[in-house]
Design a protein around this motif. Structure first.
Motif, mmCIF file in Angstrom:
data_model
loop_
_atom_site.group_PDB
_atom_site.id
_atom_site.type_symbol
_atom_site.label_atom_id
_atom_site.label_comp_id
_atom_site.label_asym_id
_atom_site.label_seq_id
_atom_site.Cartn_x
_atom_site.Cartn_y
_atom_site.Cartn_z
ATOM 1 N N ARG A 106 183.472 64.708 0.539
ATOM 2 C CA ARG A 106 184.452 64.509 1.326
ATOM 3 C C ARG A 106 184.389 64.615 2.776
ATOM 4 O O ARG A 106 184.115 65.970 3.269
ATOM 5 N N GLU B 88 184.928 60.742 -0.500
ATOM 6 C CA GLU B 88 186.407 60.674 -0.270
ATOM 7 C C GLU B 88 186.549 60.741 1.440
ATOM 8 O O GLU B 88 185.790 61.665 2.058
ATOM 9 N N LEU C 161 193.359 61.514 -1.744
ATOM 10 C CA LEU C 161 192.037 61.410 -1.550
ATOM 11 C C LEU C 161 191.058 61.431 -2.989
ATOM 12 O O LEU C 161 190.297 60.879 -3.131
#
Length: 238
Positions: free
Chosen positions: A8, A47, A123
């Protein structure tokens, strides 16, 4: 398919990056090229959330804002970031991804208001979340918004896209002997007075042990190479 180094990330784009060769405003070719990099990154399974500045739009009205109250000017800048976020989201959607724009100031008829749990859900669903309007407060830059949202989203790194491919010992545009730092610590960056991000953003990233990667948005594929662990840009870390 390569396994990405990060799961992420928070990508910070300057508004000026959207201008292309124009003096201000949005250059469609420039925004589509940046979105192509985002599509490549998403294909790795990363993400991604994005914070974008508003300097490209605000630059066009800067003469009229001269002498204006700082807080008022900052709110105008926040609205500029909303415009940029909508343009970016439109290009992301046309590229086949699902964007969600969330604003730190109330403008519900246009975009969603920022709500942390909803942003995290987006996300996890694989959507690209675009955070608009900075922190929602005057006197704070979109760099600070990137650091704040990165920390809130649990991002593993803040990727700051600039026109220069990293942090150098001197201005590479003026000094041909300037050397790029592959990595540098927060403390070293402070000691050397390197302008990595504005002070508030830099301090927040340091306190949260949130690394920053400075790289060039003008280099095609640079974002993907970073996510695959290649030597690209400059990593600022603890």
């Amino acid at each position: 398919m390569a396994t990405p180094v990060y799961k992420r990330v928070l990508l910070k784009l300057s508004g000026e990056a959207l201008m292309g060769t124009d003096q201000y405003g949005i250059n469609r070719a420039a925004i589509e090229r940046m979105v192509a990099d985002v599509v490549e990154a998403k294909a790795l399974g990363v993400e991604m959330a994005i914070v974008i500045g508003g300097g490209n739009i605000f630059r066009g009205i800067a003469p009229g804002a001269k002498g204006m109250d700082r807080a008022t000017a900052d709110y105008m800048g926040m609205l500029a970031t909303v415009m940029n976020s909508l343009a970016l989201a439109d290009a992301i959607k046309q590229a086949g991804l699902t964007p969600r724009v969330m604003s730190a100031i109330g403008i519900d008829q246009v975009v969603e208001s920022y709500v942390r749990p909803k942003a995290l859900q987006y996300l996890e669903e694989g959507k690209v979340v675009v955070f608009a309007a900075g922190t929602g407060n005057p006197f704070f830059t979109t760099d600070t918004a990137a650091a704040l949202r990165g920390a809130e989203m649990g991002a593993e790194i803040v990727l700051k896209a600039t026109k220069v491919d990293g942090v150098y010992t001197a201005d590479p545009m003026r000094d041909a002997n300037a050397q790029r730092y592959p990595t540098i610590t927060f403390d070293e960056a402070i000691e050397k007075h390197l302008e990595v991000m504005d002070a508030a953003a830099f301090a927040l990233c340091r306190d949260q042990k949130l690394p920053i990667k400075i790289f060039s948005i003008l280099k095609q594929g640079a974002l993907k190479r970073i996510l695959e662990g290649e030597d690209e840009g400059t990593l600022v870390h603890m």
